[in-house]
Design a protein around this motif. Structure first.
Motif, PDB file in Angstrom:
ATOM      1  N   THR A  28     -47.648 -36.845 -82.035  1.00 51.05           N
ATOM      2  CA  THR A  28     -46.363 -37.012 -81.358  1.00 51.05           C
ATOM      3  C   THR A  28     -45.258 -36.371 -82.195  1.00 51.05           C
ATOM      4  O   THR A  28     -45.138 -36.662 -83.394  1.00 51.05           O
ATOM      5  CB  THR A  28     -46.051 -38.495 -81.159  1.00 51.05           C
ATOM      6  OG1 THR A  28     -47.087 -39.096 -80.354  1.00 51.05           O
ATOM      7  CG2 THR A  28     -44.701 -38.684 -80.463  1.00 51.05           C
ATOM      8  N   PRO A  29     -44.440 -35.487 -81.614  1.00 52.51           N
ATOM      9  CA  PRO A  29     -43.372 -34.853 -82.384  1.00 52.51           C
ATOM     10  C   PRO A  29     -42.228 -35.830 -82.641  1.00 52.51           C
ATOM     11  O   PRO A  29     -41.971 -36.745 -81.853  1.00 52.51           O
ATOM     12  CB  PRO A  29     -42.929 -33.698 -81.490  1.00 52.51           C
ATOM     13  CG  PRO A  29     -43.265 -34.152 -80.103  1.00 52.51           C
ATOM     14  CD  PRO A  29     -44.513 -34.977 -80.223  1.00 52.51           C
ATOM     15  N   ALA A  30     -41.548 -35.616 -83.733  1.00 53.06           N
ATOM     16  CA  ALA A  30     -40.397 -36.454 -84.077  1.00 53.06           C
ATOM     17  C   ALA A  30     -39.413 -35.635 -84.906  1.00 53.06           C
ATOM     18  O   ALA A  30     -39.748 -34.577 -85.438  1.00 53.06           O
ATOM     19  CB  ALA A  30     -40.838 -37.694 -84.852  1.00 53.06           C
ATOM     20  N   HIS A  82     -26.030 -42.995 -71.537  1.00 55.89           N
ATOM     21  CA  HIS A  82     -26.282 -44.252 -70.853  1.00 55.89           C
ATOM     22  C   HIS A  82     -27.662 -44.826 -71.137  1.00 55.89           C
ATOM     23  O   HIS A  82     -28.092 -45.773 -70.476  1.00 55.89           O
ATOM     24  CB  HIS A  82     -26.136 -44.059 -69.332  1.00 55.89           C
ATOM     25  CG  HIS A  82     -24.778 -43.572 -68.921  1.00 55.89           C
ATOM     26  ND1 HIS A  82     -23.678 -44.402 -68.896  1.00 55.89           N
ATOM     27  CD2 HIS A  82     -24.347 -42.341 -68.552  1.00 55.89           C
ATOM     28  CE1 HIS A  82     -22.613 -43.707 -68.518  1.00 55.89           C
ATOM     29  NE2 HIS A  82     -22.998 -42.449 -68.294  1.00 55.89           N
ATOM     30  N   THR A  83     -28.368 -44.295 -72.117  1.00 56.00           N
ATOM     31  CA  THR A  83     -29.706 -44.793 -72.413  1.00 56.00           C
ATOM     32  C   THR A  83     -29.923 -44.776 -73.911  1.00 56.00           C
ATOM     33  O   THR A  83     -29.066 -44.323 -74.674  1.00 56.00           O
ATOM     34  CB  THR A  83     -30.777 -43.937 -71.712  1.00 56.00           C
ATOM     35  OG1 THR A  83     -32.058 -44.546 -71.899  1.00 56.00           O
ATOM     36  CG2 THR A  83     -30.793 -42.524 -72.284  1.00 56.00           C
ATOM     37  N   HIS A  84     -31.071 -45.296 -74.336  1.00 57.77           N
ATOM     38  CA  HIS A  84     -31.368 -45.415 -75.758  1.00 57.77           C
ATOM     39  C   HIS A  84     -32.780 -44.892 -76.007  1.00 57.77           C
ATOM     40  O   HIS A  84     -33.750 -45.524 -75.625  1.00 57.77           O
ATOM     41  CB  HIS A  84     -31.268 -46.882 -76.192  1.00 57.77           C
ATOM     42  CG  HIS A  84     -31.004 -47.075 -77.643  1.00 57.77           C
ATOM     43  ND1 HIS A  84     -31.805 -46.571 -78.633  1.00 57.77           N
ATOM     44  CD2 HIS A  84     -30.000 -47.731 -78.276  1.00 57.77           C
ATOM     45  CE1 HIS A  84     -31.328 -46.907 -79.816  1.00 57.77           C
ATOM     46  NE2 HIS A  84     -30.217 -47.615 -79.619  1.00 57.77           N
ATOM     47  N   PRO A  85     -32.919 -43.735 -76.626  1.00 56.45           N
ATOM     48  CA  PRO A  85     -34.264 -43.181 -76.857  1.00 56.45           C
ATOM     49  C   PRO A  85     -35.010 -44.012 -77.897  1.00 56.45           C
ATOM     50  O   PRO A  85     -34.396 -44.712 -78.715  1.00 56.45           O
ATOM     51  CB  PRO A  85     -33.966 -41.776 -77.369  1.00 56.45           C
ATOM     52  CG  PRO A  85     -32.628 -41.885 -78.017  1.00 56.45           C
ATOM     53  CD  PRO A  85     -31.861 -42.862 -77.179  1.00 56.45           C
ATOM     54  N   PRO A  86     -36.344 -43.939 -77.886  1.00 56.64           N
ATOM     55  CA  PRO A  86     -37.118 -44.626 -78.934  1.00 56.64           C
ATOM     56  C   PRO A  86     -36.746 -44.067 -80.306  1.00 56.64           C
ATOM     57  O   PRO A  86     -36.616 -42.854 -80.478  1.00 56.64           O
ATOM     58  CB  PRO A  86     -38.570 -44.293 -78.570  1.00 56.64           C
ATOM     59  CG  PRO A  86     -38.532 -43.902 -77.130  1.00 56.64           C
ATOM     60  CD  PRO A  86     -37.209 -43.249 -76.918  1.00 56.64           C
ATOM     61  N   LEU A  87     -36.565 -44.931 -81.265  1.00 58.42           N
ATOM     62  CA  LEU A  87     -36.212 -44.458 -82.607  1.00 58.42           C
ATOM     63  C   LEU A  87     -36.614 -45.487 -83.640  1.00 58.42           C
ATOM     64  O   LEU A  87     -36.946 -46.631 -83.332  1.00 58.42           O
ATOM     65  CB  LEU A  87     -34.714 -44.142 -82.708  1.00 58.42           C
ATOM     66  CG  LEU A  87     -33.721 -45.252 -82.383  1.00 58.42           C
ATOM     67  CD1 LEU A  87     -33.458 -46.139 -83.593  1.00 58.42           C
ATOM     68  CD2 LEU A  87     -32.410 -44.657 -81.894  1.00 58.42           C
ATOM     69  N   HIS A  88     -36.594 -45.046 -84.892  1.00 59.69           N
ATOM     70  CA  HIS A  88     -36.902 -45.915 -86.026  1.00 59.69           C
ATOM     71  C   HIS A  88     -35.897 -45.615 -87.130  1.00 59.69           C
ATOM     72  O   HIS A  88     -35.609 -44.443 -87.411  1.00 59.69           O
ATOM     73  CB  HIS A  88     -38.326 -45.682 -86.534  1.00 59.69           C
ATOM     74  CG  HIS A  88     -38.623 -46.382 -87.829  1.00 59.69           C
ATOM     75  ND1 HIS A  88     -38.478 -45.772 -89.053  1.00 59.69           N
ATOM     76  CD2 HIS A  88     -39.034 -47.647 -88.068  1.00 59.69           C
ATOM     77  CE1 HIS A  88     -38.794 -46.636 -90.012  1.00 59.69           C
ATOM     78  NE2 HIS A  88     -39.137 -47.775 -89.445  1.00 59.69           N
ATOM     79  N   ILE A  89     -35.333 -46.652 -87.737  1.00 59.41           N
ATOM     80  CA  ILE A  89     -34.410 -46.484 -88.855  1.00 59.41           C
ATOM     81  C   ILE A  89     -35.086 -46.989 -90.118  1.00 59.41           C
ATOM     82  O   ILE A  89     -35.573 -48.120 -90.160  1.00 59.41           O
ATOM     83  CB  ILE A  89     -33.089 -47.244 -88.615  1.00 59.41           C
ATOM     84  CG1 ILE A  89     -32.381 -46.700 -87.370  1.00 59.41           C
ATOM     85  CG2 ILE A  89     -32.179 -47.144 -89.839  1.00 59.41           C
ATOM     86  CD1 ILE A  89     -31.117 -47.453 -87.017  1.00 59.41           C
TER      87      ILE A  89
END
Length: 231
Positions: free
Chosen positions: A38-40, A68-75
């Protein structure tokens, strides 16, 4: 927080169409693929000193996304980060943070001494090498220095007028005339100031005062050196 370049960066995202570099800065990124292919995209952000303090004292990190949306992410944090360039904060810096902390906690029942200890733990954890809060001894010496400034008014400007080693002499008195050389509370002849300022309490507390006075004298010498070199 501001975006920063990282050794792993392999691309740069340009501002979206319809915007300029004055509105949106190019963003250095690292294009990667996870184990399942999966690209990131990774980017690296550096918090300011105020933001570090806020995080250390419990503030949450807010992520703002346009749209108006929230993409999948990791902090997360940079596992390759090195702490070699970090240093212990100055008393002046600690005082600024204490003032901010007290302002924020003005409606809190937390006692002032506990507030000082909490922010000093946070500051030292952020700026000192290592990952553990300071020992009680180190914290209490710095806490006493903060008290000397905030309660007694012994600011750096005040200390600069004591240019003949008085603070070192006072520290020596508090360190020496304790259990080793008890003087039954009498002001020693070596005490550099009025006897009313000689306030011994107990062995450990007197050592805290001695340590804080030594710190004040070293900082005075550093300020003098900086002024002399800048002249």
């Amino acid at each position: 927080m501001i975006p920063v370049a990282h050794a792993s960066n392999n691309d740069v995202l340009q501002p979206p169409r319809g915007t300029t570099h004055d509105q949106v800065q190019p963003l250095p990124i690292t294009r990667v693929r996870f184990s399942d292919n999966t690209p990131a995209v990774w980017s690296y952000w550096q918090p300011s000193d105020d933001e570090r303090w806020a995080i250390a004292t419990g503030a949450a990190v807010r992520l703002s996304i346009v749209g108006h949306t929230h993409p999948p992410l990791h902090i997360g944090v940079d596992e390759d980060h090195q702490a070699d360039n970090l240093s212990v904060p100055s008393v002046e810096h600690v005082m600024q943070l204490v003032a901010k902390y007290r302002a924020i906690r003005s409606n809190s029942p937390m006692p002032e001494q506990e507030a000082y200890r909490a922010v000093l733990d946070a500051v030292c954890l952020l700026f000192a090498r290592g990952t553990s809060p300071p020992t009680p001894a180190a914290r209490d010496v710095l806490l006493e220095r903060v008290r000397q400034i905030s309660a007694e008014g012994w600011t750096p400007e005040h200390d600069d007028h004591h240019g003949k080693g008085e603070m070192a002499a006072a520290a020596g008195c508090y360190a020496l005339f304790t259990d080793a050389y008890p003087n039954q509370g009498q002001c020693p002849a070596e005490w550099p100031w009025n006897a009313d300022w000689w306030k011994p309490t107990n062995y450990r507390r007197d050592l805290e005062k001695a340590g804080a006075l030594i710190l004040a004298e070293i900082e005075r010498l550093d300020r003098l050196t900086k002024r002399t070199e800048g002249a």
